[in-house]
Design a protein around this motif. Structure first.
Motif, PDB file in Angstrom:
ATOM      1  N   GLY A  28       6.434  -0.830 -11.413  1.00  0.00           N
ATOM      2  CA  GLY A  28       5.064  -0.608 -11.899  1.00  0.00           C
ATOM      3  C   GLY A  28       4.218  -1.416 -11.267  1.00  0.00           C
ATOM      4  N   ASP A  29       4.674  -2.543 -10.662  1.00  0.00           N
ATOM      5  CA  ASP A  29       3.886  -3.593  -9.627  1.00  0.00           C
ATOM      6  C   ASP A  29       3.810  -3.197  -8.561  1.00  0.00           C
ATOM      7  OD1 ASP A  29       3.509  -5.572 -11.888  1.00  0.00           O
ATOM      8  OD2 ASP A  29       5.210  -6.975 -11.097  1.00  0.00           O
ATOM      9  N   ALA A  30       4.648  -2.567  -7.912  1.00  0.00           N
ATOM     10  CA  ALA A  30       4.628  -1.915  -6.544  1.00  0.00           C
ATOM     11  C   ALA A  30       3.921  -0.676  -6.493  1.00  0.00           C
ATOM     12  CB  ALA A  30       6.207  -1.509  -6.284  1.00  0.00           C
ATOM     13  N   GLU A  31       3.787   0.189  -7.629  1.00  0.00           N
ATOM     14  CA  GLU A  31       3.045   1.421  -7.631  1.00  0.00           C
ATOM     15  C   GLU A  31       1.510   0.966  -8.086  1.00  0.00           C
ATOM     16  OE1 GLU A  31       5.022   3.488 -10.735  1.00  0.00           O
ATOM     17  OE2 GLU A  31       6.239   4.569  -9.242  1.00  0.00           O
ATOM     18  N   SER A  32       1.410  -0.018  -8.450  1.00  0.00           N
ATOM     19  CA  SER A  32      -0.060  -0.563  -8.787  1.00  0.00           C
ATOM     20  C   SER A  32      -0.687  -1.049  -7.485  1.00  0.00           C
ATOM     21  CB  SER A  32      -0.218  -1.748  -9.969  1.00  0.00           C
ATOM     22  OG  SER A  32       0.105  -1.122 -11.038  1.00  0.00           O
ATOM     23  N   TRP A  33       0.130  -1.771  -6.776  1.00  0.00           N
ATOM     24  CA  TRP A  33      -0.372  -2.278  -5.448  1.00  0.00           C
ATOM     25  C   TRP A  33      -0.723  -1.304  -4.583  1.00  0.00           C
ATOM     26  CZ3 TRP A  33       1.545  -1.893  -0.596  1.00  0.00           C
ATOM     27  CH2 TRP A  33       0.721  -2.768   0.412  1.00  0.00           C
ATOM     28  N   VAL A  34       0.180  -0.401  -4.415  1.00  0.00           N
ATOM     29  CA  VAL A  34      -0.146   0.743  -3.493  1.00  0.00           C
ATOM     30  C   VAL A  34      -1.211   1.544  -3.888  1.00  0.00           C
ATOM     31  CG1 VAL A  34       1.355   2.750  -4.121  1.00  0.00           C
ATOM     32  CG2 VAL A  34       0.979   2.062  -1.610  1.00  0.00           C
ATOM     33  N   GLY A  35      -1.553   1.794  -5.277  1.00  0.00           N
ATOM     34  CA  GLY A  35      -2.650   2.451  -5.554  1.00  0.00           C
ATOM     35  C   GLY A  35      -4.097   1.873  -5.419  1.00  0.00           C
ATOM     36  N   GLU A  36      -3.802   0.526  -5.300  1.00  0.00           N
ATOM     37  CA  GLU A  36      -5.022  -0.516  -5.078  1.00  0.00           C
ATOM     38  C   GLU A  36      -5.516  -0.432  -3.442  1.00  0.00           C
ATOM     39  OE1 GLU A  36      -4.135  -4.226  -6.540  1.00  0.00           O
ATOM     40  OE2 GLU A  36      -4.316  -3.472  -8.771  1.00  0.00           O
ATOM     41  N   VAL A  37      -4.347  -0.405  -2.663  1.00  0.00           N
ATOM     42  CA  VAL A  37      -4.404  -0.383  -1.206  1.00  0.00           C
ATOM     43  C   VAL A  37      -4.292   0.795  -0.213  1.00  0.00           C
ATOM     44  CG1 VAL A  37      -4.097  -3.110  -1.205  1.00  0.00           C
ATOM     45  CG2 VAL A  37      -2.358  -1.523  -0.690  1.00  0.00           C
ATOM     46  N   PHE A  38      -4.146   1.897  -0.826  1.00  0.00           N
ATOM     47  CA  PHE A  38      -3.753   2.999  -0.200  1.00  0.00           C
ATOM     48  C   PHE A  38      -4.759   3.479   0.916  1.00  0.00           C
ATOM     49  CE2 PHE A  38      -6.273   5.326  -3.330  1.00  0.00           C
ATOM     50  CZ  PHE A  38      -6.584   6.249  -2.650  1.00  0.00           C
ATOM     51  N   ALA A  39      -6.134   3.270   0.635  1.00  0.00           N
ATOM     52  CA  ALA A  39      -6.908   3.597   1.736  1.00  0.00           C
ATOM     53  C   ALA A  39      -7.133   2.636   2.868  1.00  0.00           C
ATOM     54  CB  ALA A  39      -8.329   3.559   0.986  1.00  0.00           C
ATOM     55  N   ASP A  40      -6.920   1.391   2.411  1.00  0.00           N
ATOM     56  CA  ASP A  40      -6.741   0.377   3.676  1.00  0.00           C
ATOM     57  C   ASP A  40      -5.544   0.644   4.385  1.00  0.00           C
ATOM     58  OD1 ASP A  40      -9.031  -0.999   2.701  1.00  0.00           O
ATOM     59  OD2 ASP A  40      -7.675  -2.178   1.301  1.00  0.00           O
ATOM     60  N   LEU A  41      -4.501   0.942   3.696  1.00  0.00           N
ATOM     61  CA  LEU A  41      -3.298   1.552   4.527  1.00  0.00           C
ATOM     62  C   LEU A  41      -3.387   2.651   5.321  1.00  0.00           C
ATOM     63  CD1 LEU A  41      -0.529   0.923   1.679  1.00  0.00           C
ATOM     64  CD2 LEU A  41      -0.947  -0.644   3.608  1.00  0.00           C
ATOM     65  N   ALA A  42      -3.978   3.621   4.764  1.00  0.00           N
ATOM     66  CA  ALA A  42      -4.446   4.784   5.821  1.00  0.00           C
ATOM     67  C   ALA A  42      -5.257   4.431   6.984  1.00  0.00           C
ATOM     68  CB  ALA A  42      -5.072   5.879   4.879  1.00  0.00           C
ATOM     69  N   ASP A  43      -6.165   3.559   6.755  1.00  0.00           N
ATOM     70  CA  ASP A  43      -7.166   2.978   7.643  1.00  0.00           C
ATOM     71  C   ASP A  43      -6.273   2.345   8.939  1.00  0.00           C
ATOM     72  OD1 ASP A  43      -9.411   4.369   6.489  1.00  0.00           O
ATOM     73  OD2 ASP A  43     -10.133   2.214   5.720  1.00  0.00           O
ATOM     74  N   GLN A  44      -5.163   1.865   8.531  1.00  0.00           N
ATOM     75  CA  GLN A  44      -4.379   0.939   9.490  1.00  0.00           C
ATOM     76  C   GLN A  44      -3.125   2.099  10.030  1.00  0.00           C
ATOM     77  OE1 GLN A  44      -2.646  -2.839   7.652  1.00  0.00           O
ATOM     78  NE2 GLN A  44      -4.796  -2.473   6.259  1.00  0.00           N
ATOM     79  N   GLY A  45      -3.492   3.214   9.952  1.00  0.00           N
ATOM     80  CA  GLY A  45      -2.389   4.110  10.491  1.00  0.00           C
ATOM     81  C   GLY A  45      -1.180   4.682   9.795  1.00  0.00           C
ATOM     82  N   VAL A  46      -1.202   4.273   8.428  1.00  0.00           N
ATOM     83  CA  VAL A  46       0.056   4.518   7.533  1.00  0.00           C
ATOM     84  C   VAL A  46      -0.375   5.839   6.928  1.00  0.00           C
ATOM     85  CG1 VAL A  46       1.429   4.211   5.433  1.00  0.00           C
ATOM     86  CG2 VAL A  46       0.618   2.181   6.877  1.00  0.00           C
ATOM     87  N   ALA A  47       0.536   7.033   7.039  1.00  0.00           N
ATOM     88  CA  ALA A  47       0.233   8.426   6.754  1.00  0.00           C
ATOM     89  C   ALA A  47       0.903   8.442   5.529  1.00  0.00           C
ATOM     90  CB  ALA A  47       0.669   9.458   7.594  1.00  0.00           C
ATOM     91  N   GLN A  48       2.134   7.862   5.068  1.00  0.00           N
ATOM     92  CA  GLN A  48       3.004   8.218   4.142  1.00  0.00           C
ATOM     93  C   GLN A  48       3.892   7.069   3.890  1.00  0.00           C
ATOM     94  OE1 GLN A  48       5.068  11.384   5.642  1.00  0.00           O
ATOM     95  NE2 GLN A  48       6.549  10.386   6.715  1.00  0.00           N
ATOM     96  N   VAL A  49       4.386   6.701   2.508  1.00  0.00           N
ATOM     97  CA  VAL A  49       5.098   5.610   1.998  1.00  0.00           C
ATOM     98  C   VAL A  49       6.325   5.965   1.195  1.00  0.00           C
ATOM     99  CG1 VAL A  49       3.299   4.080   1.953  1.00  0.00           C
ATOM    100  CG2 VAL A  49       3.508   5.464   0.042  1.00  0.00           C
ATOM    101  N   THR A  50       7.134   5.373   1.204  1.00  0.00           N
ATOM    102  CA  THR A  50       8.374   5.589   0.527  1.00  0.00           C
ATOM    103  C   THR A  50       8.868   4.081  -0.429  1.00  0.00           C
ATOM    104  OG1 THR A  50       9.327   7.158   2.112  1.00  0.00           O
ATOM    105  CG2 THR A  50      11.000   5.989   0.525  1.00  0.00           C
ATOM    106  N   LEU A  51       9.087   4.515  -1.436  1.00  0.00           N
ATOM    107  CA  LEU A  51       9.479   3.168  -2.578  1.00  0.00           C
ATOM    108  C   LEU A  51      10.762   3.011  -2.603  1.00  0.00           C
ATOM    109  CD1 LEU A  51       8.462   1.444  -4.474  1.00  0.00           C
ATOM    110  CD2 LEU A  51       8.844   2.883  -6.350  1.00  0.00           C
ATOM    111  N   LEU A  52      11.370   1.835  -2.198  1.00  0.00           N
ATOM    112  CA  LEU A  52      12.675   1.520  -2.186  1.00  0.00           C
ATOM    113  C   LEU A  52      13.184   0.509  -3.350  1.00  0.00           C
ATOM    114  CD1 LEU A  52      12.819   0.747   1.659  1.00  0.00           C
ATOM    115  CD2 LEU A  52      13.497   3.013   0.492  1.00  0.00           C
ATOM    116  N   GLU A  53      14.172   0.564  -3.887  1.00  0.00           N
ATOM    117  CA  GLU A  53      14.703  -0.409  -4.982  1.00  0.00           C
ATOM    118  C   GLU A  53      16.024  -0.993  -4.311  1.00  0.00           C
ATOM    119  OE1 GLU A  53      16.519  -0.668  -9.479  1.00  0.00           O
ATOM    120  OE2 GLU A  53      16.298   1.272  -8.432  1.00  0.00           O
TER     121      GLU A  53
END
Length: 66
Positions: A28-53
């Protein structure tokens, strides 16, 4: 358990964004974080993410674009 994100370009090449998120104690913490910063990540060249446990792929790659 440690939750992390893997960041990639559209072709699956690894990308290292300025905000890497570090590690998270829960999914939940990981998903919340990516939900908050996904636009910033995209601006930095990230097109996709994969969650790892603990290094094991849980889901993804998930696009950061509509």
């Amino acid at each position: 358990m440690v939750w992390t994100w893997r960041f990639e370009s559209a072709d699956g090449t690894a990308v290292t964004p300025e905000e890497d998120g570090g590690t998270f104690a829960s999914r939940g913490d990981a998903e919340s974080w990516v939900g908050e910063v996904f636009a910033d990540l995209a601006d930095q060249g990230v097109a996709q993410v994969t969650l790892l446990e603990d290094g094991r792929q849980v889901y993804g790659p998930m696009s950061l674009h509509p």
